[in-house]
Design an enzyme around this catalytic site. Structure first.
Site, mmCIF file in Angstrom:
data_model
loop_
_atom_site.group_PDB
_atom_site.id
_atom_site.type_symbol
_atom_site.label_atom_id
_atom_site.label_comp_id
_atom_site.label_asym_id
_atom_site.label_seq_id
_atom_site.Cartn_x
_atom_site.Cartn_y
_atom_site.Cartn_z
ATOM 1 N N GLY A 181 0.323 -7.302 0.475
ATOM 2 C CA GLY A 181 -0.547 -8.315 1.068
ATOM 3 C C GLY A 181 -1.529 -7.800 2.103
ATOM 4 N N SER A 182 -1.820 -6.496 2.082
ATOM 5 C CA SER A 182 -2.744 -5.981 3.110
ATOM 6 C C SER A 182 -4.149 -6.547 2.914
ATOM 7 C CB SER A 182 -2.758 -4.453 3.129
ATOM 8 O OG SER A 182 -3.371 -3.923 1.982
ATOM 9 N N ASN A 183 -4.573 -6.711 1.671
ATOM 10 C CA ASN A 183 -5.890 -7.319 1.443
ATOM 11 C C ASN A 183 -5.871 -8.793 1.827
ATOM 12 O OD1 ASN A 183 -8.027 -5.508 0.066
ATOM 13 N ND2 ASN A 183 -6.112 -4.929 -0.936
ATOM 14 N N ASN A 199 -11.581 -11.100 -8.444
ATOM 15 C CA ASN A 199 -10.456 -10.152 -8.450
ATOM 16 C C ASN A 199 -10.924 -8.830 -7.870
ATOM 17 O OD1 ASN A 199 -7.873 -9.001 -9.204
ATOM 18 N ND2 ASN A 199 -8.915 -7.980 -10.906
ATOM 19 N N HIS A 216 -10.077 -4.721 -8.103
ATOM 20 C CA HIS A 216 -9.368 -3.698 -8.876
ATOM 21 C C HIS A 216 -9.594 -2.359 -8.182
ATOM 22 C CE1 HIS A 216 -7.416 -2.065 -12.424
ATOM 23 N NE2 HIS A 216 -8.281 -1.079 -12.363
ATOM 24 N N GLU A 274 -11.117 -1.080 0.257
ATOM 25 C CA GLU A 274 -10.918 -2.496 -0.080
ATOM 26 C C GLU A 274 -10.992 -3.363 1.177
ATOM 27 O OE1 GLU A 274 -8.201 -2.459 -4.072
ATOM 28 O OE2 GLU A 274 -7.098 -2.364 -2.197
HETATM 29 C C1 GAR Z 1 -4.769 -3.426 -4.195
HETATM 30 O O1 GAR Z 1 -5.072 -2.063 -4.140
HETATM 31 C C2 GAR Z 1 -5.473 -4.080 -5.369
HETATM 32 O O2 GAR Z 1 -6.709 -3.505 -5.663
HETATM 33 C C3 GAR Z 1 -4.489 -3.843 -6.473
HETATM 34 O O3 GAR Z 1 -3.237 -4.085 -5.890
HETATM 35 C C4 GAR Z 1 -3.289 -3.632 -4.520
HETATM 36 C C5 GAR Z 1 -2.638 -4.680 -3.640
HETATM 37 O O4 GAR Z 1 -2.457 -4.163 -2.354
HETATM 38 N N1 GAR Z 1 -4.745 -4.698 -7.593
HETATM 39 C C6 GAR Z 1 -4.587 -4.292 -8.857
HETATM 40 O O5 GAR Z 1 -4.157 -3.200 -9.159
HETATM 41 C C7 GAR Z 1 -4.995 -5.333 -9.908
HETATM 42 N N2 GAR Z 1 -5.039 -4.739 -11.208
HETATM 43 P P1 GAR Z 1 -2.136 -5.139 -1.142
HETATM 44 O O6 GAR Z 1 -0.964 -6.019 -1.565
HETATM 45 O O7 GAR Z 1 -1.783 -4.246 -0.001
HETATM 46 O O8 GAR Z 1 -3.370 -5.973 -0.873
#
Ligand code: GAR
Length: 203
Positions: free
Chosen positions: A12-14, A102, A104, A174
């Site tokens: 959940g950092s994003n 989304n 990626h 990101e």
């Molecule tokens: C992120 O790097 C995002 O780009 C990726 O999951 C991670 C979630 O990190 N998404 C995918 O790979 C989608 N195909 P987070 O939970 O720390 O935000």
């Protein structure tokens, strides 16, 4: 006030960066976090921020009403996928067409598709010997990791780079761009152009 739902099932950092960005924003707010994974880090992040969390289950999401009644009842205007790994079903794409973004962690269409998420993506980039990777923010349509690209930013894959080091640098990219791109997309007419900011090439 536009209401966003953030769909996430990982650390959940994003999601956290997006929640923070819009906490006191004049036009937009995260008002719901949607999660399919009990125990995921994002649940705690949402609760700490005082947000409602909607836990969803696969059958109803994929083959039922996709929780559209709950999203409508919460007045959700747009959906942000921030580490959400299930394919978005057609009825939900249709209900929110042009309003689901989304992120990626690679330069789509490379290293995308089913099974390509998180560390699998970075391992694939390293294994392929690519000298560049980056992030892609795109509109969601009926196909996995498909839909109009809104924004890309690139970094150079360094000599000796590992999937772990690349993951950390991509996460930083990101966090820097995703909240700003969301803001521009939903507040500026026509949204932001597809960009590959030159400054990020050397980061
Ligand atoms: C992120 O790097 C995002 O780009 C990726 O999951 C991670 C979630 O990190 N998404 C995918 O790979 C989608 N195909 P987070 O939970 O720390 O935000």
């Amino acid at each position: 006030m536009k209401k966003l739902a953030v769909f996430a099932s990982g650390a959940g950092s994003n999601a956290q960066k997006i929640i923070e960005k819009f906490r006191n924003h004049p036009d937009m707010r995260v008002s719901l976090v949607v999660c399919n994974k009990p125990g995921a880090g994002v649940i705690n992040i949402a609760l700490m921020a005082g947000l409602q969390v909607l836990m969803i289950e696969r059958e109803r999401f994929m083959k039922g009403d996709a929780y559209i009644p709950e999203l409508a009842a919460a007045g959700i205007d747009a959906i942000i996928l921030a580490g959400f790994l299930w394919k978005v079903p057609d009825n939900l794409v249709d209900a929110y067409r042009g309003r689901i973004l989304n992120i990626h962690p690679a330069l789509l269409p490379a290293h995308g598709g089913k099974g390509m998420y998180g560390m699998h993506v970075h391992a694939s980039v390293i294994a392929s010997g690519d000298t560049r990777s980056g992030i892609t923010i795109h509109l969601v349509d009926e196909r996995y990791d498909h839909g109009d690209t809104i924004f890309q930013a690139e970094i150079t894959v360094r000599p000796g780079e590992t999937a772990e080091s690349l993951a950390a640098r991509i996460h930083e990219l990101e966090h820097r761009h995703f909240p700003v791109v969301i803001e521009k997309f939903f507040t500026e007419p026509g949204g932001p152009p597809v960009e590959r900011p030159a400054e990020s090439l050397s980061s």
